[in-house]
Design a protein around this motif. Structure first.
Motif, short mmCIF file in Angstrom:
data_model
loop_
_atom_site.label_atom_id
_atom_site.label_comp_id
_atom_site.label_asym_id
_atom_site.label_seq_id
_atom_site.Cartn_x
_atom_site.Cartn_y
_atom_site.Cartn_z
N SER A 1 -14.71 -21.71 8.96
CA SER A 1 -13.34 -22.18 9.17
C SER A 1 -13.37 -23.70 9.32
O SER A 1 -14.33 -24.26 9.85
CB SER A 1 -12.71 -21.54 10.41
OG SER A 1 -13.46 -21.86 11.58
N TYR A 2 -12.32 -24.34 8.82
CA TYR A 2 -12.26 -25.80 8.83
C TYR A 2 -10.84 -26.24 9.19
O TYR A 2 -9.86 -25.56 8.88
CB TYR A 2 -12.64 -26.38 7.47
CG TYR A 2 -14.07 -26.07 7.07
CD1 TYR A 2 -15.12 -26.84 7.54
CD2 TYR A 2 -14.35 -24.99 6.24
CE1 TYR A 2 -16.43 -26.55 7.19
CE2 TYR A 2 -15.66 -24.69 5.88
CZ TYR A 2 -16.69 -25.48 6.36
OH TYR A 2 -18.00 -25.18 6.02
N THR A 3 -10.78 -27.39 9.83
CA THR A 3 -9.50 -28.03 10.11
C THR A 3 -9.36 -29.23 9.19
O THR A 3 -10.26 -30.07 9.09
CB THR A 3 -9.42 -28.49 11.58
OG1 THR A 3 -9.55 -27.34 12.43
CG2 THR A 3 -8.09 -29.17 11.87
N CYS A 4 -8.23 -29.29 8.50
CA CYS A 4 -7.96 -30.40 7.59
C CYS A 4 -7.88 -31.70 8.38
O CYS A 4 -7.59 -31.71 9.59
CB CYS A 4 -6.65 -30.14 6.86
SG CYS A 4 -6.22 -31.35 5.58
N ALA A 5 -8.11 -32.80 7.72
CA ALA A 5 -7.99 -34.10 8.36
C ALA A 5 -6.59 -34.33 8.91
O ALA A 5 -6.41 -35.09 9.87
CB ALA A 5 -8.35 -35.20 7.37
N CYS A 6 -5.59 -33.64 8.35
CA CYS A 6 -4.22 -33.79 8.83
C CYS A 6 -3.96 -33.01 10.10
O CYS A 6 -2.90 -33.16 10.73
CB CYS A 6 -3.23 -33.37 7.75
SG CYS A 6 -3.09 -31.58 7.50
N GLY A 7 -4.90 -32.14 10.50
CA GLY A 7 -4.77 -31.36 11.72
C GLY A 7 -4.45 -29.89 11.51
O GLY A 7 -4.52 -29.10 12.46
N SER A 8 -4.12 -29.47 10.30
CA SER A 8 -3.83 -28.06 10.02
C SER A 8 -5.11 -27.31 9.74
O SER A 8 -6.04 -27.84 9.12
CB SER A 8 -2.90 -27.94 8.82
OG SER A 8 -1.65 -28.51 9.08
N ASP A 9 -5.18 -26.07 10.20
CA ASP A 9 -6.32 -25.22 9.88
C ASP A 9 -6.23 -24.78 8.42
O ASP A 9 -5.18 -24.28 7.99
CB ASP A 9 -6.35 -24.00 10.79
CG ASP A 9 -6.69 -24.35 12.23
OD1 ASP A 9 -7.34 -25.40 12.45
OD2 ASP A 9 -6.27 -23.60 13.14
N LEU A 10 -7.32 -24.95 7.68
CA LEU A 10 -7.32 -24.51 6.29
C LEU A 10 -7.20 -22.99 6.21
O LEU A 10 -7.69 -22.26 7.07
CB LEU A 10 -8.60 -24.97 5.59
CG LEU A 10 -8.83 -26.48 5.49
CD1 LEU A 10 -10.04 -26.76 4.58
CD2 LEU A 10 -7.61 -27.21 4.98
N VAL A 11 -6.57 -22.53 5.14
CA VAL A 11 -6.31 -21.10 4.94
C VAL A 11 -7.03 -20.63 3.68
O VAL A 11 -6.99 -21.32 2.64
CB VAL A 11 -4.78 -20.84 4.81
CG1 VAL A 11 -4.50 -19.38 4.49
CG2 VAL A 11 -4.06 -21.27 6.08
N TYR A 12 -7.67 -19.48 3.77
CA TYR A 12 -8.36 -18.91 2.60
C TYR A 12 -7.35 -18.62 1.50
O TYR A 12 -6.28 -18.05 1.74
CB TYR A 12 -9.09 -17.63 3.00
CG TYR A 12 -9.48 -16.78 1.83
CD1 TYR A 12 -10.54 -17.15 1.00
CD2 TYR A 12 -8.78 -15.62 1.52
CE1 TYR A 12 -10.88 -16.38 -0.10
CE2 TYR A 12 -9.12 -14.84 0.43
CZ TYR A 12 -10.17 -15.22 -0.37
OH TYR A 12 -10.49 -14.47 -1.47
N LEU A 13 -7.72 -18.99 0.28
CA LEU A 13 -6.81 -18.84 -0.86
C LEU A 13 -7.40 -18.04 -2.01
O LEU A 13 -6.74 -17.15 -2.55
CB LEU A 13 -6.40 -20.23 -1.38
CG LEU A 13 -5.64 -20.28 -2.70
CD1 LEU A 13 -4.32 -19.52 -2.60
CD2 LEU A 13 -5.40 -21.72 -3.13
N CYS A 14 -8.64 -18.34 -2.39
CA CYS A 14 -9.19 -17.78 -3.63
C CYS A 14 -10.69 -17.65 -3.49
O CYS A 14 -11.34 -18.40 -2.76
CB CYS A 14 -8.84 -18.72 -4.80
SG CYS A 14 -9.50 -18.25 -6.42
#
Length: 236
Positions: A169-182
């Motif tokens: 799991s990763y948090t984007c530099a903008c502060g949002s947690d990245l979401v699995y897509l593909c």
């Protein structure tokens, strides 16, 4: 990885399998391996740090039932000359600012570019010259997680990742947690035109791979802070 009880099983999320056709494309389509990229007017065809234009491996429209990203157009580019695994660089618990352009040691910048774009209607006038243009077909998938909470190991959009190792799991530099897509399955091969230079560490002279043929999980920023705010996690 510990098993989970039935009551704690994850929800079955909307998902679609992605199947590669066999009949070569002669014109632009939005769902394709190779082909004519549907780039936003603000973006040009991505280039690797080595100066070589990256190859378009595949592109597709995200189905509308995929939360956060429905209706977006996904494109995955990767340098044919540099074939390696991605490695996340963090700062204060987040991916570093503009992580899609950040160094990937020993390289000064990444050798891939993943784009999520909206309202893109016009294809490039030039087709991808290396990867053979083939159609992609998306079909609904009931991606029921198994007893360990893992989804189907397939080329798919949405659903639940089939993590080959521990979940990432990763948090984007903008502060949002990245979401699995593909997800792109391990050892997937992409056919290329005859006579091209062989990709380093690839399986054969007539195919290219993504990220050393690792299983690839695309994790994207749900706030769309940048079209390139997508992290390709690699596992095997």
């Amino acid at each position: 990885m510990a098993e989970i009880s039935a009551r704690d099983m994850p929800t079955v999320l909307p998902a679609h399998t992605v199947e590669v056709g066999t009949e070569p494309l002669e014109r632009p389509v939005r769902n394709s391996v190779g082909g004519w990229p549907f780039l936003d007017d603000a973006d040009s065809w991505p280039e690797c740090f080595c100066g070589e234009r990256m190859a378009l491996f595949f592109q597709l429209d995200i189905p509308v039932d995929i939360e956060h990203f429905g209706g977006d157009h996904l494109m995955v580019f990767h340098c044919r000359s540099h074939n390696d695994a991605s490695e996340a660089e963090l700062a204060d618990g987040r991916l570093v600012p503009r992580y899609w352009d950040a160094p990937q040691p020993p390289y000064p910048r990444p050798f891939w570019r993943v784009l999520l774009q909206r309202n893109v209607a016009v294809p490039s006038t030039e087709a991808e010259p290396s990867v053979r243009a083939l159609p992609l077909t998306l079909s609904p998938l009931v991606d029921t997680p198994d007893s360990r909470g893992l989804g189907a190991q397939a080329f798919k959009v949405g659903g639940t990742p089939s993590w080959a190792q521990d979940p990432e799991s990763y948090t984007c530099a903008c502060g949002s947690d990245l979401v699995y897509l593909c997800q792109v399955p391990e050892s997937m091969e992409f056919a290329v035109h005859p006579g091209l230079p062989e990709q380093p560490y690839s399986v054969g002279a007539d195919t290219y791979n993504l990220f050393l043929a690792n299983e690839v999980y695309l994790l994207a920023c749900p706030d769309h802070c940048d079209p390139a705010a997508v992290w390709p996690a690699n596992q095997n």
